[in-house]
Design a protein around this motif. Structure first.
Motif, PDB file in Angstrom:
ATOM      1  N   ARG A 187       0.482  -1.209   0.034  1.00  0.00           N
ATOM      2  CA  ARG A 187       0.345  -0.025  -0.022  1.00  0.00           C
ATOM      3  C   ARG A 187       1.171   1.207  -0.127  1.00  0.00           C
ATOM      4  O   ARG A 187       0.818   2.169  -0.795  1.00  0.00           O
ATOM      5  CB  ARG A 187      -0.976  -0.365   1.087  1.00  0.00           C
ATOM      6  CG  ARG A 187      -2.355   1.529   1.113  1.00  0.00           C
ATOM      7  CD  ARG A 187      -2.759   0.588   2.311  1.00  0.00           C
ATOM      8  NE  ARG A 187      -2.226   1.335   3.436  1.00  0.00           N
ATOM      9  CZ  ARG A 187      -2.188   3.065   4.046  1.00  0.00           C
ATOM     10  NH1 ARG A 187      -1.777   3.620   3.160  1.00  0.00           N
ATOM     11  NH2 ARG A 187      -1.429   2.904   4.866  1.00  0.00           N
ATOM     12  N   GLY A 213       2.956   1.911  -2.782  1.00  0.00           N
ATOM     13  CA  GLY A 213       1.679   2.393  -4.414  1.00  0.00           C
ATOM     14  C   GLY A 213       1.309   1.317  -5.579  1.00  0.00           C
ATOM     15  O   GLY A 213       1.717   1.418  -6.753  1.00  0.00           O
ATOM     16  N   PHE A 236      -5.995  -1.646  -4.550  1.00  0.00           N
ATOM     17  CA  PHE A 236      -4.880  -0.101  -3.112  1.00  0.00           C
ATOM     18  C   PHE A 236      -6.068   1.001  -4.544  1.00  0.00           C
ATOM     19  O   PHE A 236      -5.659   1.422  -5.748  1.00  0.00           O
ATOM     20  CB  PHE A 236      -3.601   0.413  -3.525  1.00  0.00           C
ATOM     21  CG  PHE A 236      -3.021  -0.954  -2.814  1.00  0.00           C
ATOM     22  CD1 PHE A 236      -3.454  -0.912  -1.237  1.00  0.00           C
ATOM     23  CD2 PHE A 236      -2.129  -2.033  -3.442  1.00  0.00           C
ATOM     24  CE1 PHE A 236      -2.592  -1.960  -0.322  1.00  0.00           C
ATOM     25  CE2 PHE A 236      -2.324  -3.006  -3.086  1.00  0.00           C
ATOM     26  CZ  PHE A 236      -2.422  -3.443  -1.440  1.00  0.00           C
ATOM     27  N   GLU A 237      -6.656   1.611  -3.732  1.00  0.00           N
ATOM     28  CA  GLU A 237      -7.679   2.848  -4.300  1.00  0.00           C
ATOM     29  C   GLU A 237      -6.907   3.825  -3.245  1.00  0.00           C
ATOM     30  O   GLU A 237      -7.143   3.930  -2.520  1.00  0.00           O
ATOM     31  CB  GLU A 237      -9.632   2.502  -3.757  1.00  0.00           C
ATOM     32  CG  GLU A 237     -10.054   1.163  -4.457  1.00  0.00           C
ATOM     33  CD  GLU A 237     -10.760   1.306  -4.396  1.00  0.00           C
ATOM     34  OE1 GLU A 237     -12.327   1.641  -3.550  1.00  0.00           O
ATOM     35  OE2 GLU A 237     -11.918  -0.248  -5.144  1.00  0.00           O
ATOM     36  N   SER A 238      -7.616   5.399  -4.477  1.00  0.00           N
ATOM     37  CA  SER A 238      -7.785   6.523  -3.295  1.00  0.00           C
ATOM     38  C   SER A 238      -9.232   6.665  -2.938  1.00  0.00           C
ATOM     39  O   SER A 238      -9.523   6.567  -3.636  1.00  0.00           O
ATOM     40  CB  SER A 238      -6.305   7.201  -4.057  1.00  0.00           C
ATOM     41  OG  SER A 238      -7.130   6.852  -5.100  1.00  0.00           O
ATOM     42  N   LYS A 274      -5.594   9.228   1.140  1.00  0.00           N
ATOM     43  CA  LYS A 274      -5.544   7.825   1.461  1.00  0.00           C
ATOM     44  C   LYS A 274      -5.366   7.585   0.701  1.00  0.00           C
ATOM     45  O   LYS A 274      -6.372   6.463  -0.066  1.00  0.00           O
ATOM     46  CB  LYS A 274      -6.583   8.280   2.814  1.00  0.00           C
ATOM     47  CG  LYS A 274      -5.678   7.187   3.650  1.00  0.00           C
ATOM     48  CD  LYS A 274      -6.499   6.913   5.337  1.00  0.00           C
ATOM     49  CE  LYS A 274      -6.395   5.605   5.710  1.00  0.00           C
ATOM     50  NZ  LYS A 274      -5.563   5.056   5.250  1.00  0.00           N
ATOM     51  N   ILE A 275      -4.670   5.632   0.294  1.00  0.00           N
ATOM     52  CA  ILE A 275      -4.773   4.869  -0.222  1.00  0.00           C
ATOM     53  C   ILE A 275      -5.615   3.418   0.533  1.00  0.00           C
ATOM     54  O   ILE A 275      -5.069   3.135   1.463  1.00  0.00           O
ATOM     55  CB  ILE A 275      -3.353   4.339  -0.438  1.00  0.00           C
ATOM     56  CG1 ILE A 275      -3.371   5.320  -1.607  1.00  0.00           C
ATOM     57  CG2 ILE A 275      -3.716   3.122  -1.589  1.00  0.00           C
ATOM     58  CD1 ILE A 275      -3.308   5.905  -2.802  1.00  0.00           C
ATOM     59  N   ARG A 276      -6.165   3.162  -0.017  1.00  0.00           N
ATOM     60  CA  ARG A 276      -6.915   2.394   1.136  1.00  0.00           C
ATOM     61  C   ARG A 276      -7.083   0.978   0.000  1.00  0.00           C
ATOM     62  O   ARG A 276      -7.232   0.730  -0.799  1.00  0.00           O
ATOM     63  CB  ARG A 276      -8.534   1.967   1.310  1.00  0.00           C
ATOM     64  CG  ARG A 276      -9.703   2.751   0.511  1.00  0.00           C
ATOM     65  CD  ARG A 276     -10.682   3.024   0.956  1.00  0.00           C
ATOM     66  NE  ARG A 276     -11.440   2.779  -0.213  1.00  0.00           N
ATOM     67  CZ  ARG A 276     -12.785   1.850   0.112  1.00  0.00           C
ATOM     68  NH1 ARG A 276     -13.411   2.850   1.033  1.00  0.00           N
ATOM     69  NH2 ARG A 276     -13.834   2.288  -1.160  1.00  0.00           N
TER      70      ARG A 276
END
Ligand code: ATR
Length: 307
Positions: free
Chosen positions: A70, A73, A109-111, A119-121
Protein backbone atom coordinates in the motif's frame (compact mmCIF):
# COMPACT_ATOMS: atom_id res chain seq x y z
CA UNK A 1 10.41 -12.97 2.59
CA UNK A 2 11.85 -14.18 -0.72
CA UNK A 3 10.91 -12.81 -4.15
CA UNK A 4 10.47 -15.01 -7.20
CA UNK A 5 10.24 -13.08 -10.41
CA UNK A 6 9.11 -14.66 -13.65
CA UNK A 7 8.93 -12.96 -17.03
CA UNK A 8 9.52 -9.50 -15.61
CA UNK A 9 10.14 -8.16 -19.10
CA UNK A 10 8.09 -9.02 -22.16
CA UNK A 11 9.12 -7.92 -25.69
CA UNK A 12 7.40 -4.70 -26.71
CA UNK A 13 6.57 -3.69 -23.15
CA UNK A 14 7.60 -0.23 -21.88
CA UNK A 15 10.83 -0.37 -19.82
CA UNK A 16 10.56 -0.25 -16.03
CA UNK A 17 10.83 3.33 -14.77
CA UNK A 18 9.40 5.53 -12.03
CA UNK A 19 5.93 5.35 -13.63
CA UNK A 20 5.75 1.53 -13.57
CA UNK A 21 2.75 0.16 -11.69
CA UNK A 22 3.20 -3.03 -9.71
CA UNK A 23 0.93 -5.90 -8.76
CA UNK A 24 1.97 -9.07 -6.95
CA UNK A 25 0.78 -12.38 -5.60
CA UNK A 26 1.51 -13.39 -2.00
CA UNK A 27 1.47 -17.03 -0.94
CA UNK A 28 3.22 -19.57 1.26
CA UNK A 29 4.54 -21.47 -0.68
CA UNK A 30 4.62 -19.39 -3.89
CA UNK A 31 7.22 -20.94 -6.21
CA UNK A 32 4.57 -22.88 -8.12
CA UNK A 33 2.66 -19.72 -9.12
CA UNK A 34 1.97 -19.17 -12.82
CA UNK A 35 0.23 -15.84 -12.16
CA UNK A 36 3.29 -13.69 -13.06
CA UNK A 37 3.51 -15.30 -16.50
CA UNK A 38 -0.21 -14.76 -17.12
CA UNK A 39 -0.42 -11.14 -15.94
CA UNK A 40 2.86 -9.92 -17.42
CA UNK A 41 1.79 -11.28 -20.81
CA UNK A 42 -1.52 -9.43 -20.44
CA UNK A 43 0.15 -6.13 -19.45
CA UNK A 44 2.53 -6.46 -22.43
CA UNK A 45 -0.30 -7.24 -24.85
CA UNK A 46 -2.04 -4.01 -23.84
CA UNK A 47 1.24 -2.01 -23.88
CA UNK A 48 0.84 -1.16 -20.19
CA UNK A 49 3.85 -0.13 -18.13
CA UNK A 50 2.82 -2.54 -15.39
CA UNK A 51 4.62 -5.54 -13.86
CA UNK A 52 3.45 -8.48 -11.75
CA UNK A 53 5.70 -10.13 -9.15
CA UNK A 54 5.43 -13.09 -6.76
CA UNK A 55 6.47 -13.02 -3.11
CA UNK A 56 6.68 -15.75 -0.53
CA UNK A 57 4.98 -14.20 2.50
CA UNK A 58 4.59 -16.07 5.77
CA UNK A 59 1.06 -15.71 7.23
CA UNK A 60 2.56 -13.91 10.27
CA UNK A 61 3.88 -11.23 7.89
CA UNK A 62 0.75 -10.82 5.76
CA UNK A 63 -0.41 -7.63 7.49
CA UNK A 64 3.02 -5.99 7.07
CA UNK A 65 3.29 -7.16 3.45
CA UNK A 66 -0.12 -5.70 2.51
CA UNK A 67 0.80 -2.46 4.28
CA UNK A 68 4.16 -2.42 2.44
CA UNK A 69 2.46 -2.74 -0.95
CA UNK A 70 0.00 0.00 0.00
CA UNK A 71 2.64 2.55 1.00
CA UNK A 72 4.80 1.70 -2.01
CA UNK A 73 1.96 2.52 -4.37
CA UNK A 74 1.20 -0.97 -5.70
CA UNK A 75 -1.94 -1.16 -7.85
CA UNK A 76 -3.12 -4.47 -6.40
CA UNK A 77 -2.41 -7.90 -5.00
CA UNK A 78 -3.54 -11.48 -5.36
CA UNK A 79 -3.57 -13.78 -2.36
CA UNK A 80 -3.24 -17.52 -2.44
CA UNK A 81 -2.73 -20.36 0.07
CA UNK A 82 -2.99 -19.75 3.04
CA UNK A 83 -3.96 -16.06 3.01
CA UNK A 84 -7.51 -15.85 1.60
CA UNK A 85 -9.32 -16.00 4.94
CA UNK A 86 -6.72 -14.07 6.95
CA UNK A 87 -7.00 -11.15 4.53
CA UNK A 88 -10.69 -10.62 5.38
CA UNK A 89 -9.52 -8.95 8.59
CA UNK A 90 -6.57 -7.08 7.08
CA UNK A 91 -8.14 -4.92 4.37
CA UNK A 92 -9.79 -1.52 4.89
CA UNK A 93 -13.01 -2.47 3.07
CA UNK A 94 -14.62 -5.53 1.49
CA UNK A 95 -16.26 -5.50 -1.92
CA UNK A 96 -19.60 -7.33 -2.00
CA UNK A 97 -17.94 -10.31 -3.73
CA UNK A 98 -15.61 -10.83 -0.75
CA UNK A 99 -18.47 -10.40 1.71
CA UNK A 100 -20.66 -12.83 -0.19
CA UNK A 101 -18.08 -15.60 -0.66
CA UNK A 102 -16.24 -15.05 2.62
CA UNK A 103 -12.65 -14.89 1.32
CA UNK A 104 -10.31 -12.36 -0.33
CA UNK A 105 -8.10 -13.39 -3.26
CA UNK A 106 -7.69 -9.94 -4.84
CA UNK A 107 -6.88 -6.54 -3.33
CA UNK A 108 -7.15 -3.20 -5.13
CA UNK A 109 -5.42 -0.16 -3.65
CA UNK A 110 -7.76 2.79 -4.15
CA UNK A 111 -7.31 6.46 -3.36
CA UNK A 112 -9.95 7.86 -1.08
CA UNK A 113 -10.12 11.42 0.21
CA UNK A 114 -10.12 11.38 4.02
CA UNK A 115 -10.33 14.75 5.85
CA UNK A 116 -9.15 16.54 2.73
CA UNK A 117 -6.02 14.31 2.48
CA UNK A 118 -5.50 11.63 -0.13
CA UNK A 119 -5.35 8.22 1.51
CA UNK A 120 -4.87 4.86 -0.16
CA UNK A 121 -7.09 2.09 1.12
CA UNK A 122 -6.96 -1.65 0.48
CA UNK A 123 -10.24 -3.10 -0.83
CA UNK A 124 -10.72 -6.89 -0.82
CA UNK A 125 -12.48 -8.73 -3.67
CA UNK A 126 -13.22 -12.36 -4.44
CA UNK A 127 -12.75 -13.40 -8.06
CA UNK A 128 -12.49 -17.14 -7.30
CA UNK A 129 -16.18 -17.96 -7.01
CA UNK A 130 -17.21 -17.09 -10.56
CA UNK A 131 -13.94 -18.58 -11.84
CA UNK A 132 -14.68 -22.00 -10.32
CA UNK A 133 -17.99 -22.27 -12.13
CA UNK A 134 -16.57 -20.94 -15.42
CA UNK A 135 -13.74 -23.49 -15.28
CA UNK A 136 -16.00 -26.44 -14.36
CA UNK A 137 -18.32 -25.61 -17.27
CA UNK A 138 -15.49 -25.02 -19.74
CA UNK A 139 -13.22 -27.94 -18.82
CA UNK A 140 -15.65 -30.62 -17.68
CA UNK A 141 -18.82 -29.52 -19.55
CA UNK A 142 -20.64 -30.10 -16.28
CA UNK A 143 -24.24 -29.17 -15.58
CA UNK A 144 -23.88 -28.15 -11.94
CA UNK A 145 -27.56 -27.86 -11.23
CA UNK A 146 -28.65 -31.13 -9.62
CA UNK A 147 -25.08 -32.51 -9.54
CA UNK A 148 -23.91 -34.36 -6.43
CA UNK A 149 -20.57 -32.89 -5.37
CA UNK A 150 -17.91 -34.05 -2.91
CA UNK A 151 -15.71 -31.10 -1.93
CA UNK A 152 -12.39 -31.67 -0.17
CA UNK A 153 -11.12 -28.65 1.80
CA UNK A 154 -12.77 -25.95 3.88
CA UNK A 155 -10.09 -23.22 3.85
CA UNK A 156 -10.45 -20.02 1.82
CA UNK A 157 -10.78 -21.74 -1.55
CA UNK A 158 -12.98 -24.57 -0.23
CA UNK A 159 -15.36 -22.24 1.55
CA UNK A 160 -15.78 -20.07 -1.56
CA UNK A 161 -16.36 -23.13 -3.75
CA UNK A 162 -18.93 -24.57 -1.32
CA UNK A 163 -20.95 -21.36 -1.17
CA UNK A 164 -20.81 -20.86 -4.92
CA UNK A 165 -21.91 -24.44 -5.60
CA UNK A 166 -24.85 -23.91 -3.24
CA UNK A 167 -25.70 -20.73 -5.16
CA UNK A 168 -25.66 -22.85 -8.34
CA UNK A 169 -28.23 -25.18 -6.70
CA UNK A 170 -26.30 -28.44 -6.79
CA UNK A 171 -28.35 -31.45 -5.64
CA UNK A 172 -26.23 -32.28 -2.62
CA UNK A 173 -22.90 -31.16 -1.25
CA UNK A 174 -20.59 -33.37 0.82
CA UNK A 175 -17.91 -31.44 2.71
CA UNK A 176 -14.73 -33.13 3.93
CA UNK A 177 -11.87 -31.37 5.69
CA UNK A 178 -8.96 -32.41 7.91
CA UNK A 179 -10.24 -30.00 10.57
CA UNK A 180 -13.88 -31.09 10.71
CA UNK A 181 -15.02 -28.03 12.67
CA UNK A 182 -14.19 -25.85 9.63
CA UNK A 183 -16.32 -28.06 7.36
CA UNK A 184 -19.16 -27.81 9.89
CA UNK A 185 -18.82 -24.02 9.96
CA UNK A 186 -19.04 -23.89 6.15
CA UNK A 187 -22.11 -26.19 6.23
CA UNK A 188 -23.73 -23.86 8.78
CA UNK A 189 -23.02 -20.82 6.59
CA UNK A 190 -24.57 -22.62 3.59
CA UNK A 191 -27.69 -23.40 5.63
CA UNK A 192 -27.89 -19.73 6.62
CA UNK A 193 -27.50 -18.34 3.09
CA UNK A 194 -29.16 -21.16 1.13
CA UNK A 195 -31.66 -22.85 3.51
CA UNK A 196 -32.94 -25.36 0.94
CA UNK A 197 -29.46 -26.65 0.00
CA UNK A 198 -28.78 -30.26 1.04
CA UNK A 199 -25.36 -30.36 2.68
CA UNK A 200 -23.62 -33.14 4.61
CA UNK A 201 -20.32 -33.05 6.48
CA UNK A 202 -18.51 -36.28 5.60
CA UNK A 203 -18.18 -38.73 2.70
CA UNK A 204 -21.21 -39.81 0.66
CA UNK A 205 -22.43 -43.42 0.82
CA UNK A 206 -22.77 -43.60 -2.97
CA UNK A 207 -21.37 -42.05 -6.15
CA UNK A 208 -21.01 -38.35 -7.04
CA UNK A 209 -20.98 -36.43 -10.30
CA UNK A 210 -18.02 -34.32 -9.26
CA UNK A 211 -15.19 -34.45 -6.74
CA UNK A 212 -13.23 -31.20 -6.18
CA UNK A 213 -9.91 -30.86 -4.39
CA UNK A 214 -9.69 -27.45 -2.72
CA UNK A 215 -6.98 -28.47 -0.23
CA UNK A 216 -3.31 -27.69 -0.75
CA UNK A 217 -2.45 -31.41 -0.73
CA UNK A 218 -0.79 -32.23 -4.05
CA UNK A 219 1.32 -29.08 -4.35
CA UNK A 220 4.34 -30.96 -3.01
CA UNK A 221 5.54 -34.19 -4.69
CA UNK A 222 5.45 -36.24 -1.46
CA UNK A 223 1.97 -35.10 -0.39
CA UNK A 224 -0.56 -37.82 0.40
CA UNK A 225 -3.86 -37.97 -1.48
CA UNK A 226 -6.41 -35.43 -0.18
CA UNK A 227 -9.06 -38.14 0.23
CA UNK A 228 -9.45 -41.24 2.39
CA UNK A 229 -9.63 -44.09 -0.13
CA UNK A 230 -11.23 -46.36 2.49
CA UNK A 231 -14.15 -43.95 2.72
CA UNK A 232 -14.47 -43.05 -0.96
CA UNK A 233 -13.13 -44.78 -4.03
CA UNK A 234 -12.39 -42.68 -7.11
CA UNK A 235 -14.41 -44.90 -9.43
CA UNK A 236 -17.47 -43.56 -7.58
CA UNK A 237 -16.83 -40.10 -9.13
CA UNK A 238 -17.76 -39.19 -12.71
CA UNK A 239 -15.43 -36.19 -12.84
CA UNK A 240 -12.57 -34.89 -10.69
CA UNK A 241 -11.38 -31.29 -10.56
CA UNK A 242 -8.16 -30.34 -8.77
CA UNK A 243 -7.71 -26.63 -8.05
CA UNK A 244 -3.94 -27.27 -8.14
CA UNK A 245 -2.42 -26.66 -11.59
CA UNK A 246 1.23 -27.31 -10.81
CA UNK A 247 2.07 -30.12 -11.06
CA UNK A 248 -0.31 -30.21 -14.05
CA UNK A 249 -1.33 -33.74 -13.05
CA UNK A 250 -1.41 -34.26 -9.29
CA UNK A 251 -1.41 -37.75 -7.77
CA UNK A 252 -5.17 -37.30 -7.32
CA UNK A 253 -5.75 -36.49 -10.99
CA UNK A 254 -3.54 -39.36 -12.10
CA UNK A 255 -5.43 -41.82 -9.91
CA UNK A 256 -8.74 -40.37 -11.11
CA UNK A 257 -7.72 -40.70 -14.76
CA UNK A 258 -6.76 -44.33 -14.15
CA UNK A 259 -10.12 -44.92 -12.46
CA UNK A 260 -11.84 -43.69 -15.65
CA UNK A 261 -12.98 -40.27 -14.37
CA UNK A 262 -13.06 -37.16 -16.49
CA UNK A 263 -10.36 -34.86 -15.04
CA UNK A 264 -9.21 -31.23 -15.14
CA UNK A 265 -6.59 -29.25 -13.24
CA UNK A 266 -6.92 -25.74 -11.81
CA UNK A 267 -5.52 -23.82 -14.77
CA UNK A 268 -8.96 -22.71 -15.98
CA UNK A 269 -9.85 -21.42 -12.53
CA UNK A 270 -6.53 -19.56 -12.33
CA UNK A 271 -7.21 -18.02 -15.74
CA UNK A 272 -10.71 -16.80 -14.95
CA UNK A 273 -9.91 -15.44 -11.47
CA UNK A 274 -6.85 -13.70 -12.96
CA UNK A 275 -8.81 -12.16 -15.82
CA UNK A 276 -11.31 -10.63 -13.41
CA UNK A 277 -8.51 -9.38 -11.13
CA UNK A 278 -6.81 -7.79 -14.17
CA UNK A 279 -10.03 -5.91 -14.96
CA UNK A 280 -10.44 -4.79 -11.34
CA UNK A 281 -6.90 -3.33 -11.29
CA UNK A 282 -6.60 -1.85 -14.77
CA UNK A 283 -10.24 -1.06 -15.64
CA UNK A 284 -9.59 -2.65 -19.06
CA UNK A 285 -11.02 -5.86 -20.57
CA UNK A 286 -8.63 -8.76 -19.95
CA UNK A 287 -6.97 -10.28 -23.04
CA UNK A 288 -8.22 -13.79 -22.21
CA UNK A 289 -6.56 -15.58 -25.16
CA UNK A 290 -3.15 -14.04 -24.40
CA UNK A 291 -3.49 -14.98 -20.73
CA UNK A 292 -4.55 -18.55 -21.52
CA UNK A 293 -1.63 -19.08 -23.93
CA UNK A 294 0.86 -17.63 -21.42
CA UNK A 295 -0.43 -19.96 -18.70
CA UNK A 296 -0.35 -23.02 -20.92
CA UNK A 297 3.22 -22.23 -22.01
CA UNK A 298 4.26 -21.68 -18.41
CA UNK A 299 2.66 -24.80 -16.97
CA UNK A 300 2.97 -27.32 -19.82
CA UNK A 301 6.30 -26.26 -21.38
CA UNK A 302 8.34 -24.84 -18.52
CA UNK A 303 10.83 -26.84 -16.49
CA UNK A 304 10.04 -24.93 -13.29
CA UNK A 305 8.24 -27.15 -10.80
CA UNK A 306 6.78 -26.62 -7.38
CA UNK A 307 9.04 -26.73 -4.32
P1 ATR B 1 -6.68 -21.43 0.73
O1 ATR B 1 -6.90 -20.04 1.16
O2 ATR B 1 -5.93 -21.51 -0.55
O3 ATR B 1 -7.90 -22.28 0.70
P2 ATR B 1 -6.18 -22.43 3.35
O4 ATR B 1 -7.29 -21.56 3.84
O5 ATR B 1 -4.92 -22.50 4.16
O6 ATR B 1 -5.73 -22.03 1.89
O7 ATR B 1 -6.78 -23.91 3.15
C1 ATR B 1 -5.94 -25.01 2.93
C2 ATR B 1 -6.81 -26.26 2.88
O8 ATR B 1 -5.95 -27.41 2.71
C3 ATR B 1 -7.59 -26.52 4.17
O9 ATR B 1 -8.76 -27.22 3.85
C4 ATR B 1 -6.61 -27.42 4.95
O10 ATR B 1 -7.20 -28.22 5.94
P3 ATR B 1 -7.36 -27.63 7.45
O11 ATR B 1 -8.55 -26.72 7.40
O12 ATR B 1 -7.58 -28.83 8.30
O13 ATR B 1 -6.09 -26.89 7.76
C5 ATR B 1 -6.11 -28.29 3.82
N1 ATR B 1 -4.81 -28.89 4.17
C6 ATR B 1 -3.62 -28.28 4.19
N2 ATR B 1 -2.65 -29.14 4.55
C7 ATR B 1 -3.27 -30.34 4.76
C8 ATR B 1 -2.82 -31.64 5.15
N3 ATR B 1 -1.52 -31.89 5.39
N4 ATR B 1 -3.74 -32.64 5.23
C9 ATR B 1 -5.05 -32.40 4.98
N5 ATR B 1 -5.53 -31.19 4.62
C10 ATR B 1 -4.65 -30.18 4.51
Amino acid sequence: MAAYKFHVFQPGQPAINADTRFCAVYGFPIRHSASPAMHNAAFAALGLNWRYLAFEVHPDDLRAAIEGARVMGFAGLNLTVPHKLLALELVDALDKSARKWGAVNTIRFESAGVDGRAKIRAVGFNTDADAIVAALREDLKLELRRARVLLLGAGGAGRTAALKLAAEKVAELFLVNRTQSKARAVAAEIKRQFPSQRVTVGYPESGVDLLINATSLGLKPDDKLPLNKKRFSLDQARAVYDMIYRPAETALLKAARKAGCQTANGLGMLLHQGARAFEIWTGKPAPLGVMRRALEAEVYQSTVHGP
